[in-house]
Design a protein around this motif. Sequence first.
Motif, PDB file in Angstrom:
ATOM      1  N   UNK A 140      29.867  41.748 -63.677  1.00  0.00           N
ATOM      2  CA  UNK A 140      31.239  41.860 -63.180  1.00  0.00           C
ATOM      3  C   UNK A 140      31.847  43.205 -63.568  1.00  0.00           C
ATOM      4  N   UNK A 141      31.644  43.630 -64.799  1.00  0.00           N
ATOM      5  CA  UNK A 141      32.189  44.912 -65.238  1.00  0.00           C
ATOM      6  C   UNK A 141      31.488  46.069 -64.538  1.00  0.00           C
ATOM      7  N   UNK A 142      30.191  45.968 -64.380  1.00  0.00           N
ATOM      8  CA  UNK A 142      29.451  47.021 -63.668  1.00  0.00           C
ATOM      9  C   UNK A 142      29.980  47.167 -62.243  1.00  0.00           C
ATOM     10  N   UNK A 143      30.160  46.054 -61.537  1.00  0.00           N
ATOM     11  CA  UNK A 143      30.681  46.103 -60.157  1.00  0.00           C
ATOM     12  C   UNK A 143      32.082  46.710 -60.122  1.00  0.00           C
ATOM     13  N   UNK A 144      32.950  46.295 -61.059  1.00  0.00           N
ATOM     14  CA  UNK A 144      34.313  46.825 -61.087  1.00  0.00           C
ATOM     15  C   UNK A 144      34.299  48.338 -61.251  1.00  0.00           C
ATOM     16  N   UNK A 145      33.534  48.826 -62.209  1.00  0.00           N
ATOM     17  CA  UNK A 145      33.515  50.272 -62.454  1.00  0.00           C
ATOM     18  C   UNK A 145      32.913  51.031 -61.283  1.00  0.00           C
ATOM     19  N   UNK A 146      31.848  50.533 -60.700  1.00  0.00           N
ATOM     20  CA  UNK A 146      31.262  51.209 -59.539  1.00  0.00           C
ATOM     21  C   UNK A 146      32.238  51.221 -58.367  1.00  0.00           C
ATOM     22  N   UNK A 147      33.010  50.148 -58.185  1.00  0.00           N
ATOM     23  CA  UNK A 147      34.004  50.098 -57.116  1.00  0.00           C
ATOM     24  C   UNK A 147      35.051  51.199 -57.296  1.00  0.00           C
ATOM     25  N   UNK A 148      35.312  51.594 -58.533  1.00  0.00           N
ATOM     26  CA  UNK A 148      36.299  52.644 -58.799  1.00  0.00           C
ATOM     27  C   UNK A 148      35.671  54.036 -58.909  1.00  0.00           C
ATOM     28  N   UNK A 149      34.433  54.175 -58.468  1.00  0.00           N
ATOM     29  CA  UNK A 149      33.804  55.492 -58.410  1.00  0.00           C
ATOM     30  C   UNK A 149      33.114  55.930 -59.679  1.00  0.00           C
ATOM     31  N   UNK A 150      32.961  55.048 -60.639  1.00  0.00           N
ATOM     32  CA  UNK A 150      32.200  55.396 -61.836  1.00  0.00           C
ATOM     33  C   UNK A 150      30.729  55.465 -61.468  1.00  0.00           C
ATOM     34  N   UNK A 151      30.030  56.387 -62.107  1.00  0.00           N
ATOM     35  CA  UNK A 151      28.586  56.458 -61.907  1.00  0.00           C
ATOM     36  C   UNK A 151      27.883  56.311 -63.243  1.00  0.00           C
ATOM     37  N   UNK A 152      26.747  55.674 -63.183  1.00  0.00           N
ATOM     38  CA  UNK A 152      25.947  55.410 -64.372  1.00  0.00           C
ATOM     39  C   UNK A 152      25.403  56.722 -64.927  1.00  0.00           C
ATOM     40  N   UNK A 153      25.532  56.927 -66.244  1.00  0.00           N
ATOM     41  CA  UNK A 153      25.006  58.146 -66.860  1.00  0.00           C
ATOM     42  C   UNK A 153      23.950  57.891 -67.921  1.00  0.00           C
ATOM     43  N   UNK A 154      23.823  56.661 -68.405  1.00  0.00           N
ATOM     44  CA  UNK A 154      22.779  56.388 -69.391  1.00  0.00           C
ATOM     45  C   UNK A 154      23.050  55.126 -70.178  1.00  0.00           C
ATOM     46  N   UNK A 155      22.047  54.711 -70.937  1.00  0.00           N
ATOM     47  CA  UNK A 155      22.154  53.494 -71.746  1.00  0.00           C
ATOM     48  C   UNK A 155      21.767  53.785 -73.182  1.00  0.00           C
ATOM     49  N   UNK A 156      22.614  53.357 -74.092  1.00  0.00           N
ATOM     50  CA  UNK A 156      22.261  53.358 -75.506  1.00  0.00           C
ATOM     51  C   UNK A 156      21.543  52.033 -75.750  1.00  0.00           C
ATOM     52  N   UNK A 157      20.295  52.089 -76.117  1.00  0.00           N
ATOM     53  CA  UNK A 157      19.479  50.894 -76.312  1.00  0.00           C
ATOM     54  C   UNK A 157      19.725  50.291 -77.699  1.00  0.00           C
ATOM     55  N   UNK A 158      19.949  48.987 -77.707  1.00  0.00           N
ATOM     56  CA  UNK A 158      20.110  48.229 -78.951  1.00  0.00           C
ATOM     57  C   UNK A 158      21.053  48.919 -79.936  1.00  0.00           C
ATOM     58  N   UNK A 159      22.195  49.362 -79.436  1.00  0.00           N
ATOM     59  CA  UNK A 159      23.127  50.147 -80.235  1.00  0.00           C
ATOM     60  C   UNK A 159      24.049  49.289 -81.107  1.00  0.00           C
ATOM     61  N   UNK A 160      24.218  48.023 -80.744  1.00  0.00           N
ATOM     62  CA  UNK A 160      25.080  47.149 -81.527  1.00  0.00           C
ATOM     63  C   UNK A 160      24.403  45.826 -81.824  1.00  0.00           C
ATOM     64  N   UNK A 161      24.698  45.275 -83.003  1.00  0.00           N
ATOM     65  CA  UNK A 161      24.141  43.970 -83.363  1.00  0.00           C
ATOM     66  C   UNK A 161      25.288  42.981 -83.539  1.00  0.00           C
ATOM     67  N   UNK A 162      25.203  41.899 -82.790  1.00  0.00           N
ATOM     68  CA  UNK A 162      26.215  40.841 -82.837  1.00  0.00           C
ATOM     69  C   UNK A 162      25.541  39.540 -82.437  1.00  0.00           C
ATOM     70  N   UNK A 163      25.963  38.448 -83.037  1.00  0.00           N
ATOM     71  CA  UNK A 163      25.386  37.128 -82.769  1.00  0.00           C
ATOM     72  C   UNK A 163      23.886  37.094 -83.045  1.00  0.00           C
ATOM     73  N   UNK A 164      23.455  37.886 -84.025  1.00  0.00           N
ATOM     74  CA  UNK A 164      22.066  37.849 -84.439  1.00  0.00           C
ATOM     75  C   UNK A 164      21.088  38.553 -83.519  1.00  0.00           C
ATOM     76  N   UNK A 165      21.578  39.381 -82.621  1.00  0.00           N
ATOM     77  CA  UNK A 165      20.671  40.143 -81.758  1.00  0.00           C
ATOM     78  C   UNK A 165      21.262  41.519 -81.443  1.00  0.00           C
ATOM     79  N   UNK A 166      20.434  42.382 -80.916  1.00  0.00           N
ATOM     80  CA  UNK A 166      20.861  43.733 -80.546  1.00  0.00           C
ATOM     81  C   UNK A 166      21.255  43.765 -79.072  1.00  0.00           C
ATOM     82  N   UNK A 167      22.235  44.618 -78.765  1.00  0.00           N
ATOM     83  CA  UNK A 167      22.763  44.741 -77.408  1.00  0.00           C
ATOM     84  C   UNK A 167      22.709  46.197 -76.955  1.00  0.00           C
ATOM     85  N   UNK A 168      22.397  46.378 -75.680  1.00  0.00           N
ATOM     86  CA  UNK A 168      22.445  47.689 -75.047  1.00  0.00           C
ATOM     87  C   UNK A 168      23.852  47.942 -74.511  1.00  0.00           C
TER      88      UNK A 168
END
Length: 176
Positions: A140-168
């Motif tokens: 949902x957030x990806x669609x919202x941002x793309x609808x407003x002209x945002x373009x993907x520039x990259x992903x930080x892999x496993x940058x945060x840990x919450x609920x016992x797992x890593x998130x990109x």
Amino acid sequence: MPSARTEVQVRPGVESDLEALTDIYNHYVRETPITFDTAVFTPEERRPWLLSHPEDGPYRLMVAVESGPGGNSQRILGYATSSGFRAKPAYATSVEVTVYLAPDAGRRGVGTLLYEALFEALEGEDLHRAYAGIALPNEASTRLHERFGFRYVGTYREVGRKFGRYWDVAWYEKEL
């Protein structure tokens, strides 16, 4: 029996919104990886955040309010902000933007209304780029941002840990 009609309006956030805004944010702290905060806030702890978003300048807070029949009751459905991207002076023409909705306010166009108002409010400010970090997965957030002209520039892999797992976190940018 027909349902009561409601109207959604977007306006700058004010201090009397603090408790409702804190409740919305705390939902995401407790229940989702969308924010990497891990402890809930009191409204008093969130006050400096609210005060860092005045009604003018590049750092804004826009609030979506639902008015019931007759306009008597109002409920905050969500908010959008533009905040400093990084603390160093050369980053001053960049902002980080975000949207948070009440848990039952999704899929109603509220995020779209908030971003329309936010980006309209930012017109004329000395800004060059807006950035958004999206904890994955979040279609949902990806669609919202793309609808407003945002373009993907990259992903930080496993940058945060919450609920016992890593998130990109995927990063998106928009020219202002």
